[in-house]
Design an enzyme around this catalytic site. Structure first.
Site, mmCIF file in Angstrom:
data_model
loop_
_atom_site.group_PDB
_atom_site.id
_atom_site.type_symbol
_atom_site.label_atom_id
_atom_site.label_comp_id
_atom_site.label_asym_id
_atom_site.label_seq_id
_atom_site.Cartn_x
_atom_site.Cartn_y
_atom_site.Cartn_z
ATOM 1 N N ASP A 32 0.864 -1.176 0.000
ATOM 2 C CA ASP A 32 0.000 0.000 0.000
ATOM 3 C C ASP A 32 0.898 1.223 0.000
ATOM 4 O O ASP A 32 1.756 1.364 0.882
ATOM 5 C CB ASP A 32 -0.879 0.037 1.252
ATOM 6 C CG ASP A 32 -1.906 -1.083 1.284
ATOM 7 O OD1 ASP A 32 -2.324 -1.528 0.210
ATOM 8 O OD2 ASP A 32 -2.278 -1.496 2.394
ATOM 9 N N ASP A 151 -13.935 -5.339 0.313
ATOM 10 C CA ASP A 151 -13.663 -5.043 1.717
ATOM 11 C C ASP A 151 -14.923 -5.407 2.496
ATOM 12 O O ASP A 151 -15.994 -4.837 2.263
ATOM 13 C CB ASP A 151 -13.317 -3.569 1.914
ATOM 14 C CG ASP A 151 -12.008 -3.190 1.245
ATOM 15 O OD1 ASP A 151 -11.160 -4.073 1.074
ATOM 16 O OD2 ASP A 151 -11.853 -2.013 0.876
#
Length: 278
Positions: A32, A151
């Site tokens: 990330d 998610d």
């Protein structure tokens, strides 16, 4: 579309199992990045610096990673441009496939990342907002190039898991299992499944969630969120039925190495690629 050819992720067995195709389980570090640096937090918050993305990518390539995930988590409008530049730097130096994503909302952006060298593109919020995007992307670039990120958070009122978007901040009211089935029907090639409440906590993957999604679809599921021990990988790849396990902080901060994880899995009878240099 990618800069490098795919390695064959299988081997044929001899003896009584001759003719069966065994697909090795994949171990995938996640990078990330924000502001040009790899960051990692807990439940998508409290981000801390974890290093240079190009250096980390090169390290994981030599260390035996099967793929890399590169996600731009910045909220700025130039996200695709930043991601494109970084993909180019990484793919010139690594040999393993690269999944790239973060804020991808249209086919032109997907094309840009694939031309920059990404082997697959991950889309999430944009697919929920416009499911037809999955269909169009699959038809144009092929399912093999398309990873859909989910998610997930448990919703007691729904008695099941709910899809969240915008970095896990926005509930959608959409049931995860229903959404996973629609992703498959529309041509999604893989699902990147993150348990929000396990992210960065190192207390194990959400086995119940992963198992449920893997049972609902035929396409591969990449489990994410919660890796803390080698046992956690074994659990999610066997009991959880995941095709791959993604992790970040335990690898970035050298709590475990990919070699240690794969050796542990191999000793337990899990098919993995033993492909490290360091």
């Amino acid at each position: 579309m990618g800069a490098l050819p795919w390695k064959k992720p299988w081997r044929l067995l001899a003896g009584k199992d001759k003719g069966k195709v065994m697909v090795p389980k994949r171990i995938i570090p996640c990078l990330d990045f924000k502001g040009g640096r790899v960051v990692k937090g807990v439940e998508f918050t409290a981000l801390k610096d974890a290093g240079d993305p190009v250096k980390l990518a090169c390290f994981y390539d030599r260390a035996g990673a099967d793929e890399l995930v590169l996600l731009n988590i910045a909220s700025s409008g130039d996200g695709t441009e930043s991601l494109e530049r970084l993909i180019g730097k990484i793919t010139r130096k690594v040999t393993i496939p690269l999944i790239a994503g973060g804020g991808i909302g249209n086919l032109d952006q997907m094309k840009t990342l694939l031309q920059a060298g990404a082997d697959k593109v991950s889309i999430g919020s944009a697919a929920v907002a416009n499911p037809e995007f999955i269909t169009e992307a699959s038809l144009r670039f092929g399912s093999r190039s398309l990873v859909i990120a989910i998610d997930a958070g448990y919703n007691k009122a729904m008695a099941g898991w709910e899809v969240f978007i915008h970095g896990g901040k926005t509930p959608t009211g959409c049931n995860v299992l229903d959404w996973a089935r629609e992703i498959e029907q529309r041509g999604g090639g893989e699902i990147l499944l993150t348990a929000i409440d396990r992210d960065g906590r190192r207390d194990g993957y959400d086995l119940e969630l992963t198992m449920a999604v893997a049972a609902a679809v035929q396409i591969p599921v990449i489990a994410s969120g919660g890796a803390g021990t080698a046992e956690d990988f074994w659990q999610v790849l066997t009991r959880g039925r995941a095709a791959a396990a993604l992790a970040a902080s335990i690898f970035h901060y050298q709590v475990l190495t990919i070699k240690e994880v794969k050796n542990f899995l191999a000793r337990r009878g899990v098919e993995v690629n033993l492909n490290w240099e360091i």
